[in-house]
Write a protein that holds these residues in place. Structure first.
Motif, PDB file in Angstrom:
ATOM      1  N   CYS A   1      35.103 -43.281 -13.999  1.00 47.07           N
ATOM      2  CA  CYS A   1      34.680 -42.598 -12.776  1.00 47.07           C
ATOM      3  C   CYS A   1      33.174 -42.416 -12.739  1.00 47.07           C
ATOM      4  CB  CYS A   1      35.377 -41.236 -12.676  1.00 47.07           C
ATOM      5  SG  CYS A   1      35.247 -40.512 -11.037  1.00 47.07           S
TER       6      CYS A   1
ATOM      7  N   TYR B   1      31.885 -40.033 -11.154  1.00 49.16           N
ATOM      8  CA  TYR B   1      31.663 -38.580 -11.119  1.00 49.16           C
ATOM      9  C   TYR B   1      31.982 -37.964 -12.479  1.00 49.16           C
ATOM     10  CZ  TYR B   1      31.597 -39.508  -6.136  1.00 49.16           C
ATOM     11  OH  TYR B   1      31.301 -40.011  -4.908  1.00 49.16           O
ATOM     12  N   THR B   2      31.596 -36.714 -12.633  1.00 51.76           N
ATOM     13  CA  THR B   2      31.793 -36.051 -13.935  1.00 51.76           C
ATOM     14  C   THR B   2      32.296 -34.621 -13.716  1.00 51.76           C
ATOM     15  OG1 THR B   2      29.476 -35.403 -13.854  1.00 51.76           O
ATOM     16  CG2 THR B   2      30.004 -37.339 -15.188  1.00 51.76           C
ATOM     17  N   CYS B   3      33.394 -34.477 -12.976  1.00 48.86           N
ATOM     18  CA  CYS B   3      33.914 -33.132 -12.704  1.00 48.86           C
ATOM     19  C   CYS B   3      34.175 -32.409 -14.029  1.00 48.86           C
ATOM     20  CB  CYS B   3      35.212 -33.220 -11.907  1.00 48.86           C
ATOM     21  SG  CYS B   3      34.996 -34.071 -10.340  1.00 48.86           S
TER      22      CYS B   3
ATOM     23  N   PHE C   1      36.155 -30.109 -14.905  1.00 46.48           N
ATOM     24  CA  PHE C   1      37.541 -29.779 -15.267  1.00 46.48           C
ATOM     25  C   PHE C   1      38.345 -31.021 -15.652  1.00 46.48           C
ATOM     26  CE2 PHE C   1      37.300 -30.541 -10.729  1.00 46.48           C
ATOM     27  CZ  PHE C   1      38.270 -31.524 -10.576  1.00 46.48           C
ATOM     28  N   CYS C   2      37.766 -32.189 -15.508  1.00 51.63           N
ATOM     29  CA  CYS C   2      38.544 -33.429 -15.617  1.00 51.63           C
ATOM     30  C   CYS C   2      38.643 -33.903 -17.072  1.00 51.63           C
ATOM     31  CB  CYS C   2      37.912 -34.509 -14.740  1.00 51.63           C
ATOM     32  SG  CYS C   2      38.880 -36.029 -14.698  1.00 51.63           S
TER      33      CYS C   2
ATOM     34  N   TYR D   1      40.526 -36.491 -17.779  1.00 50.67           N
ATOM     35  CA  TYR D   1      41.129 -37.795 -17.573  1.00 50.67           C
ATOM     36  C   TYR D   1      40.079 -38.908 -17.504  1.00 50.67           C
ATOM     37  CZ  TYR D   1      43.211 -41.152 -14.232  1.00 50.67           C
ATOM     38  OH  TYR D   1      43.632 -42.260 -13.566  1.00 50.67           O
ATOM     39  N   SER D   2      38.980 -38.602 -16.824  1.00 51.12           N
ATOM     40  CA  SER D   2      38.058 -39.703 -16.518  1.00 51.12           C
ATOM     41  C   SER D   2      37.184 -40.066 -17.719  1.00 51.12           C
ATOM     42  CB  SER D   2      37.167 -39.326 -15.349  1.00 51.12           C
ATOM     43  OG  SER D   2      36.180 -38.425 -15.787  1.00 51.12           O
TER      44      SER D   2
ATOM     45  N   GLY E   1      43.056 -42.191  -8.574  1.00 53.49           N
ATOM     46  CA  GLY E   1      42.468 -42.261  -9.917  1.00 53.49           C
ATOM     47  C   GLY E   1      40.974 -41.992  -9.849  1.00 53.49           C
ATOM     48  N   GLY E   2      40.223 -42.631 -10.729  1.00 55.18           N
ATOM     49  CA  GLY E   2      38.773 -42.475 -10.734  1.00 55.18           C
ATOM     50  C   GLY E   2      38.126 -43.290  -9.616  1.00 55.18           C
TER      51      GLY E   2
ATOM     52  N   VAL F   1      37.677 -38.030  -1.833  1.00 55.93           N
ATOM     53  CA  VAL F   1      36.661 -38.352  -2.854  1.00 55.93           C
ATOM     54  C   VAL F   1      36.494 -39.869  -2.921  1.00 55.93           C
ATOM     55  CG1 VAL F   1      36.059 -38.149  -5.295  1.00 55.93           C
ATOM     56  CG2 VAL F   1      37.343 -36.308  -4.171  1.00 55.93           C
TER      57      VAL F   1
ATOM     58  N   LYS G   1      30.581 -34.867  -5.856  1.00 57.53           N
ATOM     59  CA  LYS G   1      31.581 -35.586  -5.072  1.00 57.53           C
ATOM     60  C   LYS G   1      31.692 -34.986  -3.674  1.00 57.53           C
ATOM     61  CE  LYS G   1      36.037 -33.771  -6.774  1.00 57.53           C
ATOM     62  NZ  LYS G   1      37.143 -34.084  -7.687  1.00 57.53           N
TER      63      LYS G   1
HETATM   64 FE1  SF4 Z   1      36.363 -35.931 -10.686  1.00 56.24          FE
HETATM   65 FE2  SF4 Z   1      38.543 -37.348  -9.986  1.00 56.24          FE
HETATM   66 FE3  SF4 Z   1      36.495 -38.563 -11.175  1.00 56.24          FE
HETATM   67 FE4  SF4 Z   1      38.031 -36.850 -12.589  1.00 56.24          FE
HETATM   68  S1  SF4 Z   1      38.665 -38.818 -11.727  1.00 56.24           S
HETATM   69  S2  SF4 Z   1      35.749 -36.993 -12.599  1.00 56.24           S
HETATM   70  S3  SF4 Z   1      38.542 -35.323 -10.950  1.00 56.24           S
HETATM   71  S4  SF4 Z   1      36.455 -37.562  -9.146  1.00 56.24           S
END
Ligand code: SF4
Ligand code: V47
Length: 380
Positions: free
Chosen positions: A80, A82-84, A86-87, A89-90, A126-127, A159, A207
Motif C-alpha cells: 500500500c 498509504y501507512t495507516c 492502525f493497519c 495488514y499492509s 485491499g491495499g 480510498v 488517504k
Molecule cells: Fe490504510 Fe487500507 Fe492501505 Fe492499510 S491497506 S494502509 S488501511 S489504505
C-alpha cells in the motif's frame, strides 16, 4: 429480562436519571435522538439499558431475522502507498517483497475455485498500488462478470477509488460509471475509519478525506446503487467523534437512502503502529453496537462482522441491536487475523452460521448482497 418492547423499562430502574428517561421515551416512541443525546447515552447508558433500547428497535425493524450470505473475499494486494497507523495488514511499497500483488489472471483463478459452489458474492478490497489502476479493475470486473454473471461484485472503497480515478484523470462520476458498466455491483463500507479530520489525520493521514468518502458514496447512490458504511472505533477517538461519524452517515442516508448496512469495526492492536493503544472491552463492543442501532434510525441493518469481533461476541451482539453476521467468508481475508482477531482462519459453514444464530434464539436467513431472501431457516 423484560420484553424489549415493554416501555416499563422506564419504571424499572428507579435510579435512571431524568435525561436518560427522556431519551428512552423518544427512542421507544420512534423519535430520532439528537447528537447531544447520543453523546449523553454513550456516556451514561448502562449495557443493559442501551441493549434493551437497541433490541426494541432491532425487533421493530427486522423481527427475529438474522441475515448472512455465502461470500468470499479477494485481497488483490497487501502492498500500500498509504501507512495507516492502525493497519497490521499492509506492507509499504518499499517492503513489497513481503507482500503479494495479484494479477487479473491470478484473481480469476481464485474466483474459479468457487465454480459450482453456491456463493453469491465476492468482496474485493485491499491495499493501494499504482499497478492496480482503473484499467486493471475494469478488466478484472469484466472478466469476473463474463466468467460468472450471477456473482455479485462488492468491491473497492473510496480510498481506492480516489487514488485510481485521480491517476486516470477521470472524475468520480466518470470512474464509477466505467466500473459499474464493467460489472461492479455495490460498494463495501471500508475506508471510513473515523470522519473527524484531526483523528483521521493521526490514524489514516494522507488517504481520502471524510468529505471525499461521503461524496463517492453519494454519487454511487445517485446512480441508483447501494453500499455499506463502517466505523473504526475503540482507539483514540471519543464518544463525540463516534456520534459525529454516525451523524454524517445519518444525514447522507436521509438524502439518498443508499446504505444497506452499518458495520462497526473494533480496532485490533496486534503488530501495528498503534499497538500501545489498548483494545476496548467486550462490554464496550456491545454498548457500541447498541448505540449504532439506536442512533442510525434510517439504516435497516447493523452488521456484526464475526471475522473481526469473533463468533462469540457476534452471537451476543444479536441481542444488542445487530441483525446481520456477514457471511461464510471461507478463510479468504487476512485483514483481521493479521491484526490479532480471535478468528485466525475465518470460515463458517452454512450449518455453523445457522446454529450460531439459532443459539441466540433468532431465525437465520440467507440473503444476497442486496438483502433479497435466498432461504429462511425456520425449522429447528
Ligand atoms: Fe490504510 Fe487500507 Fe492501505 Fe492499510 S491497506 S494502509 S488501511 S489504505
Ligand atoms: O477500512 C483495518 C478496517 C476495513 C484494522 O461492507 C481494521 O460488508 C480494526 O470495511 N483493526 C476494511 N479494523 C474491512 C471492511 C469491511 C469488512 C467486512 C464487511 C464489509 C462490508 C466491510 O478494515 C478498513 C479498516 O477500517 N481495519 N485494520 C485493525 N487493525
Amino acid at each position: 429480562m423484560i420484553a424489549s418492547s415493554d416501555p416499563s423499562i422506564l419504571d424499572l430502574d428507579t435510579k435512571l436519571d431524568a435525561a436518560l428517561k427522556l431519551i428512552a421515551e423518544k427512542v421507544l416512541s420512534g423519535q430520532r435522538i439528537s447528537p447531544a443525546e447520543g453523546i449523553y447515552l454513550y456516556e451514561h447508558g448502562s449495557l443493559g439499558f442501551l441493549g434493551t433500547l437497541a433490541n426494541h428497535i432491532r425487533e421493530k425493524k427486522n423481527g427475529q431475522y438474522v441475515y448472512f450470505n455465502h461470500n468470499f473475499h479477494v485481497e488483490p494486494t497487501n502492498v500500500c502507498v498509504y501507512t495507516c497507523a492502525f493497519c497490521s495488514y499492509s506492507r509499504l511499497i518499499k517492503q513489497r517483497h513481503e507482500g503479494w500483488e495479484l494479477s487479473v489472471e491470478q484473481i480469476l483463478d481464485s474466483i474459479k475455485k468457487y465454480d459450482g459452489q453456491p456463493v453469491t458474492e465476492v468482496h474485493i478490497t485491499g491495499g493501494v498500488v499504482p499497478k492496480q489502476d482503473l484499467t486493471f479493475y475494469k478488466e478484472l470486473f469484466e472478466r469476473i462478470r463474463t466468467h460468472r454473471p450471477d456473482l455479485h461484485i462488492k468491491a473497492l472503497t473510496p480510498v481506492e477509488f480516489h487514488y485510481i480515478f485521480k491517476k486516470a484523470k477521470v472524475s468520480y462520476e466518470e470512474g464509477l460509471k466505467i466500473l459499474a458498466e464493467a460489472g461492479l455491483g455495490s460498494l463495501p463500507g471500508g475506508g471510513a475509519e473515523i470522519f473527524d479530520a484531526q483523528i483521521r489525520d493521526q490514524i489514516a493521514g494522507g488517504k481520502c478525506s471524510a468529505e471525499e468518502w461521503l461524496t463517492l458514496h453519494k454519487i454511487w447512490h445517485q446512480m441508483g446503487r447501494y453500499s455499506n458504511a463502517t466505523m473504526l472505533y475503540g482507539h483514540i477517538e471519543t464518544y463525540a467523534h463516534r456520534i459525529d461519524h454516525m451523524e454524517r452517515l445519518r444525514q447522507l442516508q436521509d438524502e439518498t437512502g443508499g446504505f444497506n448496512a452499518f458495520i462497526p469495526l473494533k480496532f485490533r492492536n496486534k503488530e501495528n503502529q498503534m499497538s500501545h493503544v489498548p483494545e476496548v472491552s467486550v462490554v464496550e463492543d456491545l454498548r457500541n453496537y447498541a448505540m449504532a442501532r439506536i442512533y442510525l434510525d434510517n439504516f435497516q441493518h447493523i452488521k456484526a462482522y464475526w471475522a473481526m469481533i469473533g463468533r462469540n461476541t457476534a452471537q451476543l451482539s444479536l441481542n444488542f441491536g445487530t441483525d446481520d453476521l456477514d457471511g461464510t467468508i471461507d478463510d479468504t481475508t487476512k485483514i483481521y487475523s493479521m491484526a490479532g482477531a480471535e478468528e485466525q482462519n475465518p470460515k463458517l459453514s452454512t450449518d455453523e452460521l445457522v446454529q450460531l444464530i439459532k443459539g441466540a434464539g433468532r431465525t437465520p436467513v440467507q440473503r444476497d448482497t442486496l438483502y433479497n431472501i435466498v432461504k429462511e431457516y425456520t425449522t429447528q
